[in-house]
Each structure stands twice: as C-alpha cells, then as structure tokens.
Design a protein around this motif. Structure first.
Motif, PDB file in Angstrom:
ATOM      1  N   ILE A   2       0.841  -1.204   0.000  1.00 56.59           N
ATOM      2  CA  ILE A   2       0.000   0.000   0.000  1.00 56.59           C
ATOM      3  C   ILE A   2       0.872   1.248   0.000  1.00 56.59           C
ATOM      4  CG2 ILE A   2      -1.667   1.320   1.368  1.00 56.59           C
ATOM      5  CD1 ILE A   2      -2.842  -1.414   2.225  1.00 56.59           C
ATOM      6  N   VAL A   3       1.911   1.245   0.818  1.00 54.99           N
ATOM      7  CA  VAL A   3       2.828   2.387   0.869  1.00 54.99           C
ATOM      8  C   VAL A   3       3.518   2.583  -0.480  1.00 54.99           C
ATOM      9  CG1 VAL A   3       4.995   3.177   1.892  1.00 54.99           C
ATOM     10  CG2 VAL A   3       3.181   2.317   3.348  1.00 54.99           C
ATOM     11  N   THR A   4       3.884   1.498  -1.133  1.00 57.71           N
ATOM     12  CA  THR A   4       4.554   1.584  -2.433  1.00 57.71           C
ATOM     13  C   THR A   4       3.651   2.235  -3.475  1.00 57.71           C
ATOM     14  OG1 THR A   4       5.858  -0.388  -1.964  1.00 57.71           O
ATOM     15  CG2 THR A   4       5.634   0.227  -4.271  1.00 57.71           C
ATOM     16  N   VAL A   5       2.404   1.785  -3.550  1.00 56.52           N
ATOM     17  CA  VAL A   5       1.476   2.322  -4.544  1.00 56.52           C
ATOM     18  C   VAL A   5       1.169   3.795  -4.266  1.00 56.52           C
ATOM     19  CG1 VAL A   5      -0.874   2.128  -5.458  1.00 56.52           C
ATOM     20  CG2 VAL A   5       0.507   0.083  -5.114  1.00 56.52           C
ATOM     21  N   VAL A   6       0.908   4.126  -3.023  1.00 56.40           N
ATOM     22  CA  VAL A   6       0.580   5.517  -2.677  1.00 56.40           C
ATOM     23  C   VAL A   6       1.783   6.431  -2.895  1.00 56.40           C
ATOM     24  CG1 VAL A   6      -0.055   7.040  -0.760  1.00 56.40           C
ATOM     25  CG2 VAL A   6      -1.279   4.898  -1.110  1.00 56.40           C
ATOM     26  N   ALA A   7       2.967   5.985  -2.503  1.00 52.82           N
ATOM     27  CA  ALA A   7       4.171   6.806  -2.692  1.00 52.82           C
ATOM     28  C   ALA A   7       4.475   7.013  -4.169  1.00 52.82           C
ATOM     29  CB  ALA A   7       5.360   6.157  -1.990  1.00 52.82           C
ATOM     30  N   THR A   8       4.288   5.978  -4.970  1.00 46.17           N
ATOM     31  CA  THR A   8       4.508   6.120  -6.412  1.00 46.17           C
ATOM     32  C   THR A   8       3.536   7.120  -7.014  1.00 46.17           C
ATOM     33  OG1 THR A   8       5.254   3.842  -6.531  1.00 46.17           O
ATOM     34  CG2 THR A   8       4.616   4.871  -8.598  1.00 46.17           C
ATOM     35  N   PHE A   9       2.285   7.057  -6.608  1.00 43.44           N
ATOM     36  CA  PHE A   9       1.293   8.014  -7.098  1.00 43.44           C
ATOM     37  C   PHE A   9       1.660   9.441  -6.702  1.00 43.44           C
ATOM     38  CE2 PHE A   9      -2.613  10.462  -6.351  1.00 43.44           C
ATOM     39  CZ  PHE A   9      -3.105  10.490  -7.644  1.00 43.44           C
ATOM     40  N   LEU A  10       2.050   9.627  -5.450  1.00 44.50           N
ATOM     41  CA  LEU A  10       2.391  10.974  -4.985  1.00 44.50           C
ATOM     42  C   LEU A  10       3.631  11.519  -5.689  1.00 44.50           C
ATOM     43  CD1 LEU A  10       1.665  10.660  -1.168  1.00 44.50           C
ATOM     44  CD2 LEU A  10       0.309  11.838  -2.897  1.00 44.50           C
ATOM     45  N   VAL A  11       4.643  10.683  -5.866  1.00 39.33           N
ATOM     46  CA  VAL A  11       5.859  11.141  -6.549  1.00 39.33           C
ATOM     47  C   VAL A  11       5.547  11.490  -8.000  1.00 39.33           C
ATOM     48  CG1 VAL A  11       8.111  10.382  -7.398  1.00 39.33           C
ATOM     49  CG2 VAL A  11       7.474   9.981  -5.029  1.00 39.33           C
ATOM     50  N   TYR A  12       4.738  10.665  -8.663  1.00 38.82           N
ATOM     51  CA  TYR A  12       4.388  10.959 -10.048  1.00 38.82           C
ATOM     52  C   TYR A  12       3.604  12.272 -10.138  1.00 38.82           C
ATOM     53  CZ  TYR A  12       2.548  10.722 -14.732  1.00 38.82           C
ATOM     54  OH  TYR A  12       2.236  11.028 -16.033  1.00 38.82           O
ATOM     55  N   MET A  13       2.680  12.482  -9.223  1.00 31.48           N
ATOM     56  CA  MET A  13       1.886  13.711  -9.266  1.00 31.48           C
ATOM     57  C   MET A  13       2.755  14.940  -9.011  1.00 31.48           C
ATOM     58  SD  MET A  13      -0.925  12.704 -10.289  1.00 31.48           S
ATOM     59  CE  MET A  13      -1.885  14.179 -10.213  1.00 31.48           C
ATOM     60  N   VAL A  14       3.721  14.843  -8.110  1.00 26.49           N
ATOM     61  CA  VAL A  14       4.617  15.970  -7.858  1.00 26.49           C
ATOM     62  C   VAL A  14       5.476  16.249  -9.089  1.00 26.49           C
ATOM     63  CG1 VAL A  14       6.638  16.673  -6.515  1.00 26.49           C
ATOM     64  CG2 VAL A  14       4.650  15.745  -5.354  1.00 26.49           C
ATOM     65  N   LEU A  15       6.026  15.199  -9.704  1.00 31.92           N
ATOM     66  CA  LEU A  15       6.846  15.379 -10.902  1.00 31.92           C
ATOM     67  C   LEU A  15       6.026  15.935 -12.061  1.00 31.92           C
ATOM     68  CD1 LEU A  15       9.075  12.185 -10.846  1.00 31.92           C
ATOM     69  CD2 LEU A  15       9.692  14.505 -10.170  1.00 31.92           C
ATOM     70  N   SER A  16       4.804  15.479 -12.178  1.00 30.88           N
ATOM     71  CA  SER A  16       3.940  15.960 -13.248  1.00 30.88           C
ATOM     72  C   SER A  16       3.512  17.408 -13.011  1.00 30.88           C
ATOM     73  CB  SER A  16       2.715  15.054 -13.361  1.00 30.88           C
ATOM     74  OG  SER A  16       1.844  15.531 -14.352  1.00 30.88           O
ATOM     75  N   THR A  17       3.193  17.749 -11.779  1.00 29.98           N
ATOM     76  CA  THR A  17       2.741  19.101 -11.459  1.00 29.98           C
ATOM     77  C   THR A  17       3.859  20.121 -11.606  1.00 29.98           C
ATOM     78  OG1 THR A  17       1.146  18.176  -9.907  1.00 29.98           O
ATOM     79  CG2 THR A  17       1.632  20.511  -9.678  1.00 29.98           C
ATOM     80  N   THR A  18       5.058  19.768 -11.236  1.00 27.93           N
ATOM     81  CA  THR A  18       6.179  20.700 -11.348  1.00 27.93           C
ATOM     82  C   THR A  18       6.681  20.839 -12.774  1.00 27.93           C
ATOM     83  OG1 THR A  18       7.757  18.946 -10.845  1.00 27.93           O
ATOM     84  CG2 THR A  18       6.969  20.295  -8.991  1.00 27.93           C
ATOM     85  N   GLY A  19       6.242  19.976 -13.685  1.00 31.45           N
ATOM     86  CA  GLY A  19       6.646  20.071 -15.078  1.00 31.45           C
ATOM     87  C   GLY A  19       7.966  19.402 -15.376  1.00 31.45           C
ATOM     88  N   LEU A  20       8.484  18.649 -14.449  1.00 35.21           N
ATOM     89  CA  LEU A  20       9.762  17.979 -14.653  1.00 35.21           C
ATOM     90  C   LEU A  20       9.663  16.906 -15.742  1.00 35.21           C
ATOM     91  CD1 LEU A  20      12.663  17.911 -13.650  1.00 35.21           C
ATOM     92  CD2 LEU A  20      11.983  16.146 -12.045  1.00 35.21           C
ATOM     93  N   ILE A  21       8.548  16.222 -15.807  1.00 33.00           N
ATOM     94  CA  ILE A  21       8.368  15.194 -16.836  1.00 33.00           C
ATOM     95  C   ILE A  21       8.359  15.838 -18.220  1.00 33.00           C
ATOM     96  CG2 ILE A  21       6.781  13.443 -17.727  1.00 33.00           C
ATOM     97  CD1 ILE A  21       6.009  12.837 -14.847  1.00 33.00           C
ATOM     98  N   ASP A  22       7.714  16.989 -18.349  1.00 31.07           N
ATOM     99  CA  ASP A  22       7.695  17.689 -19.633  1.00 31.07           C
ATOM    100  C   ASP A  22       9.095  18.124 -20.054  1.00 31.07           C
ATOM    101  OD1 ASP A  22       4.934  17.427 -19.774  1.00 31.07           O
ATOM    102  OD2 ASP A  22       4.587  19.321 -18.707  1.00 31.07           O
ATOM    103  N   ARG A  23       9.881  18.613 -19.116  1.00 28.71           N
ATOM    104  CA  ARG A  23      11.248  19.041 -19.439  1.00 28.71           C
ATOM    105  C   ARG A  23      12.127  17.864 -19.847  1.00 28.71           C
ATOM    106  NH1 ARG A  23      11.765  23.061 -14.385  1.00 28.71           N
ATOM    107  NH2 ARG A  23      10.441  24.708 -15.208  1.00 28.71           N
ATOM    108  N   VAL A  24      12.000  16.746 -19.144  1.00 27.12           N
ATOM    109  CA  VAL A  24      12.768  15.556 -19.506  1.00 27.12           C
ATOM    110  C   VAL A  24      12.314  15.047 -20.877  1.00 27.12           C
ATOM    111  CG1 VAL A  24      13.240  13.157 -18.871  1.00 27.12           C
ATOM    112  CG2 VAL A  24      13.271  14.929 -17.125  1.00 27.12           C
TER     113      VAL A  24
END
Length: 134
Positions: free
Chosen positions: A46-68
C-alpha cells in the motif's frame, strides 16, 4: 494505632524491587510468521502504490516530466518521447506489479526465516531474551 490509610501510605512509599526474567525463544510458529510477514508486506505494498502516485503527481505538477520529455525529443530528433512510456496508468500498473511481487517475496522470506530459525535453534539453543517488571 494506625489506620488503613496510614498502612496504604507506607506501602506506596516503599520501593518494590523489579523482577527480572530471562526466557529462551526456542520456537517460532511457522504460520504465525507467515501471517505476520504477509500483513507487513500488504502494508508495504500500500505504501509503495501511494508513494509512487504521490511522486508521479509531484513530478507531473512541477513540469519535470515535460522538461525531460523535451530533452529526449531533442536528442532523438523527435523519434522518441518519454511521455509515451511515462504516463499515469502505466506508472501505476508498474507500481502495482512491483507491489504484488514484493508481497509474494516478503511473505515467502518470512516463512523461510522462520524455518531457518527453527532449524538453527537445534544447534544454538535459541535466543536468550531478558524481561523486567516495572
């Protein structure tokens, strides 16, 4: 003549000595170890799934995925885009697969450790544990 209250007051002021008990752990129940390791691995999944979701949302919101993605498109002349492989459903599917594999591995590992401990107790005599009362 002393009253009951005086006797209780004297009893509460006297210091009781702490008893110490030394016990030897000579057996770990196999099914209890399996159940405990399964519950721990469910919590970790459960911690793995929730942490992965939160990290992805932070990376997506900050635009880091778009820059990469822009960097990969620039180096590959538009042939390769990381957004094809790094979107939310695929990331969560990968996270779920990792969580399920961790669930299986940790449960089996708990069973193996319990079995190894029970075999090693025959050689070493067990783990000596000390307890005290307050």
């Amino acid at each position: 003549m002393s009253t009951v209250a005086d006797k209780l007051a004297r009893k509460s002021t006297s210091k009781t000595s702490a008893k110490q008990v030394r016990l030897r752990l000579v057996y770990v129940d196999f099914w209890s170890a399996v159940k405990l390791s399964f519950l721990a691995s469910v919590a970790l999944a459960i911690v793995t799934v929730v942490a992965t979701f939160l990290v992805y949302m932070v990376l997506s919101t900050t635009g880091l995925i778009d820059r990469v993605d822009e960097l990969f498109v620039a180096f590959s002349n538009g042939d390769f885009s990381i957004k094809q492989f790094l979107n939310l459903p695929q990331v969560m599917a990968f996270s779920a697969i990792v969580a399920i594999l961790n669930l299986i591995v940790i449960t089996v590992l708990g069973a193996v450790v319990a079995g190894i401990y029970n075999v090693m107790v025959k050689v070493t005599g067990g783990l000596l544990v000390g307890f005290t009362s307050n």
